[in-house]
Motif scaffolding. Structure first.
Motif, PDB file in Angstrom:
ATOM      1  N   LEU A   1       0.841  -1.206   0.000  1.00 48.10           N
ATOM      2  CA  LEU A   1       0.000   0.000   0.000  1.00 48.10           C
ATOM      3  C   LEU A   1       0.874   1.253   0.000  1.00 48.10           C
ATOM      4  N   THR A   2       1.943   1.234   0.787  1.00 46.87           N
ATOM      5  CA  THR A   2       2.849   2.381   0.826  1.00 46.87           C
ATOM      6  C   THR A   2       3.462   2.626  -0.560  1.00 46.87           C
ATOM      7  N   SER A   3       3.889   1.549  -1.213  1.00 47.51           N
ATOM      8  CA  SER A   3       4.480   1.703  -2.551  1.00 47.51           C
ATOM      9  C   SER A   3       3.465   2.242  -3.549  1.00 47.51           C
ATOM     10  N   ALA A   4       2.249   1.730  -3.485  1.00 44.39           N
ATOM     11  CA  ALA A   4       1.227   2.171  -4.443  1.00 44.39           C
ATOM     12  C   ALA A   4       0.934   3.658  -4.260  1.00 44.39           C
ATOM     13  N   LEU A   5       0.874   4.113  -3.018  1.00 47.37           N
ATOM     14  CA  LEU A   5       0.628   5.531  -2.762  1.00 47.37           C
ATOM     15  C   LEU A   5       1.832   6.378  -3.142  1.00 47.37           C
ATOM     16  N   ALA A   6       3.031   5.850  -2.887  1.00 49.70           N
ATOM     17  CA  ALA A   6       4.254   6.617  -3.158  1.00 49.70           C
ATOM     18  C   ALA A   6       4.421   6.885  -4.650  1.00 49.70           C
ATOM     19  N   ARG A   7       3.765   6.076  -5.495  1.00 50.02           N
ATOM     20  CA  ARG A   7       3.881   6.271  -6.941  1.00 50.02           C
ATOM     21  C   ARG A   7       2.908   7.309  -7.479  1.00 50.02           C
ATOM     22  N   LEU A   8       1.998   7.789  -6.633  1.00 46.18           N
ATOM     23  CA  LEU A   8       1.081   8.843  -7.087  1.00 46.18           C
ATOM     24  C   LEU A   8       1.851  10.150  -7.253  1.00 46.18           C
ATOM     25  N   PRO A   9       1.475  10.966  -8.260  1.00 46.05           N
ATOM     26  CA  PRO A   9       2.146  12.270  -8.398  1.00 46.05           C
ATOM     27  C   PRO A   9       1.913  13.094  -7.135  1.00 46.05           C
ATOM     28  N   GLY A  10       2.947  13.778  -6.690  1.00 45.89           N
ATOM     29  CA  GLY A  10       2.828  14.614  -5.506  1.00 45.89           C
ATOM     30  C   GLY A  10       3.108  13.871  -4.212  1.00 45.89           C
ATOM     31  N   PHE A  11       3.294  12.560  -4.323  1.00 50.98           N
ATOM     32  CA  PHE A  11       3.581  11.748  -3.140  1.00 50.98           C
ATOM     33  C   PHE A  11       4.997  11.215  -3.232  1.00 50.98           C
ATOM     34  N   GLY A  12       5.632  11.026  -2.097  1.00 54.75           N
ATOM     35  CA  GLY A  12       6.928  10.358  -2.047  1.00 54.75           C
ATOM     36  C   GLY A  12       6.847   9.301  -0.970  1.00 54.75           C
ATOM     37  N   PRO A  13       7.959   8.597  -0.731  1.00 52.06           N
ATOM     38  CA  PRO A  13       7.948   7.529   0.274  1.00 52.06           C
ATOM     39  C   PRO A  13       7.513   8.027   1.655  1.00 52.06           C
ATOM     40  N   ARG A  14       7.988   9.211   2.033  1.00 54.53           N
ATOM     41  CA  ARG A  14       7.689   9.691   3.372  1.00 54.53           C
ATOM     42  C   ARG A  14       6.214  10.076   3.524  1.00 54.53           C
ATOM     43  N   SER A  15       5.690  10.832   2.553  1.00 56.39           N
ATOM     44  CA  SER A  15       4.286  11.221   2.676  1.00 56.39           C
ATOM     45  C   SER A  15       3.386  10.001   2.512  1.00 56.39           C
ATOM     46  N   ALA A  16       3.836   9.030   1.722  1.00 61.81           N
ATOM     47  CA  ALA A  16       3.043   7.800   1.574  1.00 61.81           C
ATOM     48  C   ALA A  16       2.966   7.063   2.906  1.00 61.81           C
ATOM     49  N   ARG A  17       4.092   7.019   3.628  1.00 62.22           N
ATOM     50  CA  ARG A  17       4.066   6.362   4.940  1.00 62.22           C
ATOM     51  C   ARG A  17       3.103   7.049   5.891  1.00 62.22           C
ATOM     52  N   ARG A  18       3.128   8.372   5.887  1.00 62.35           N
ATOM     53  CA  ARG A  18       2.219   9.110   6.767  1.00 62.35           C
ATOM     54  C   ARG A  18       0.767   8.844   6.377  1.00 62.35           C
ATOM     55  N   ALA A  19       0.522   8.791   5.076  1.00 59.27           N
ATOM     56  CA  ALA A  19      -0.843   8.540   4.617  1.00 59.27           C
ATOM     57  C   ALA A  19      -1.298   7.144   5.017  1.00 59.27           C
ATOM     58  N   VAL A  20      -0.407   6.158   4.877  1.00 55.26           N
ATOM     59  CA  VAL A  20      -0.762   4.784   5.242  1.00 55.26           C
ATOM     60  C   VAL A  20      -1.066   4.708   6.739  1.00 55.26           C
ATOM     61  N   LEU A  21      -0.253   5.387   7.525  1.00 52.94           N
ATOM     62  CA  LEU A  21      -0.481   5.383   8.964  1.00 52.94           C
ATOM     63  C   LEU A  21      -1.842   5.997   9.281  1.00 52.94           C
ATOM     64  N   HIS A  22      -2.141   7.094   8.606  1.00 49.97           N
ATOM     65  CA  HIS A  22      -3.449   7.729   8.776  1.00 49.97           C
ATOM     66  C   HIS A  22      -4.562   6.747   8.410  1.00 49.97           C
ATOM     67  N   LEU A  23      -4.365   6.038   7.313  1.00 52.12           N
ATOM     68  CA  LEU A  23      -5.394   5.100   6.841  1.00 52.12           C
ATOM     69  C   LEU A  23      -5.585   3.945   7.815  1.00 52.12           C
ATOM     70  N   VAL A  24      -4.486   3.379   8.315  1.00 45.17           N
ATOM     71  CA  VAL A  24      -4.643   2.217   9.201  1.00 45.17           C
ATOM     72  C   VAL A  24      -5.165   2.627  10.573  1.00 45.17           C
ATOM     73  N   LYS A  25      -4.909   3.876  10.951  1.00 44.42           N
ATOM     74  CA  LYS A  25      -5.435   4.328  12.242  1.00 44.42           C
ATOM     75  C   LYS A  25      -6.899   4.740  12.130  1.00 44.42           C
ATOM     76  N   LYS A  26      -7.312   5.139  10.940  1.00 43.45           N
ATOM     77  CA  LYS A  26      -8.712   5.531  10.742  1.00 43.45           C
ATOM     78  C   LYS A  26      -9.346   4.600   9.720  1.00 43.45           C
ATOM     79  N   ARG A  27      -9.483   3.365  10.139  1.00 42.01           N
ATOM     80  CA  ARG A  27      -9.974   2.343   9.228  1.00 42.01           C
ATOM     81  C   ARG A  27     -11.367   2.666   8.708  1.00 42.01           C
TER      82      ARG A  27
END
Ligand SMILES: [Zn+2]
Ligand SMILES: [Zn+2]
Lengths: 198, 198
Positions: free
Chosen positions: A9-35
């Motif tokens: 999931l982190t890799s898939a998000l990190a490949r979106l334009p405007g996203f990088g590995p770090r912001s993808a990790r933060r987004a994934v954390l947000h997603l798993v905490k707010k299921r």
């Protein structure tokens, strides 16, 4: 952490334009905490779009219906047709809400460098739409790049024989600017001051 | 365009940290243009994570298994236990790969302002883990904020009676800094130079 699923999931998000590995990790954390509040709605929205995604057979827009919402909207003016390079340009212009007509997506621009020729773009379908009649004005809304303007000139030549007014966006666009990156105010100005092709 | 489904996807993405309406639109456009290459993988990754998401009953980590991958990893050292405020801190420390032990997530920090008391945090389960024996060192890896340090001091008092070495991250952390925002180099330094709680 770092389960296979979460990594994917982190890799898939990190490949979106405007996203990088770090912001993808933060987004994934947000997603798993707010299921329920974030992950489920995003998953549902993706599934819905994926299931219904279609390229409009008339204009080339990407939408969840074919023909697309713009082509089927009865409030739009058939007499004005705005030609754009890409779906992103169509979306950008549509957001400005200043163009009341229909659109036509070329799917790119002529490029000697990249070997993109007229037959690689949706030009025949454009000519067919104009030949079909009912169109008074064709707005050549190419990007203000060398290739965009070359494409506009090429289209102007091909459309010359039809009884339509050819216009282009006002040259208020920044040189080298791509439509999709412009703020809506600049786009609105350029659209309002559009002028006949010289 | 702006079909209901595409709007919903744009909104869901725009609510992710690091994303806004504009970057969400660009991401959606990227997804709809690369249905097989981007949309489908992201959807599949989200579905997989959502289906298997679990909070670890031992440490409080969020993973796709319970107990989590860290708690079940046989290569990890049971004798060192790192206590963090939040899952994001666990992930940040785990990425540094410098801590070989286990983790314990408090689920927040003491806050008079927000009315967060000891019983609101996973402190009883921490004491139970330490009381269970086999732990030599407890790293109190709270954020370098006033509330984080208050929490660390409170935990130090509660853990005093156990035969464990209490350490904290080196005070190289920027004041007010939150673990999760630090680069891995800073984190690594702070972890390497960890010292006994005074
Ligand atoms: Zn259409
Ligand atoms: Zn665990």
């Amino acid at each position: 952490m770092a389960s296979q699923e979460i990594d994917a999931l982190t890799s898939a998000l990190a490949r979106l334009p405007g996203f990088g590995p770090r912001s993808a990790r933060r987004a994934v954390l947000h997603l798993v905490k707010k299921r329920e509040g974030a992950l489920a709605p995003l998953r549902a929205a993706l599934v819905a779009v994926e299931e219904r995604l279609a390229t409009c057979g008339i204009c080339g827009n990407v939408d969840t219906t074919d023909p697309c919402g713009i082509c089927t909207d009865p409030r739009r003016d058939d007499r004005a047709l705005c030609v754009v390079e890409d779906v992103s340009d169509l979306w950008a212009l549509d957001r400005s809400r200043l163009f009341p007509g229909r659109f036509h997506v070329l799917g790119g621009r002529l490029s000697a460098l990249e070997g993109i020729r007229p037959e690689d773009l949706a030009i025949d379908s454009l000519l067919a739409r104009v030949a079909g009649g009912g169109v008074d004005e064709v707005v050549l809304a190419m990007n203000a790049t060398l290739e965009g303007q070359t494409t506009a000139h090429y289209l102007a030549e091909r459309l010359e024989k039809f009884p339509v007014r050819l216009t282009q966006l006002a040259h208020g666009l920044p040189v080298g600017g791509e439509l999709d990156y412009l703020d809506e105010g600049t786009l609105a100005q350029a659209l309002r001051a559009r002028r006949p092709v010289a």
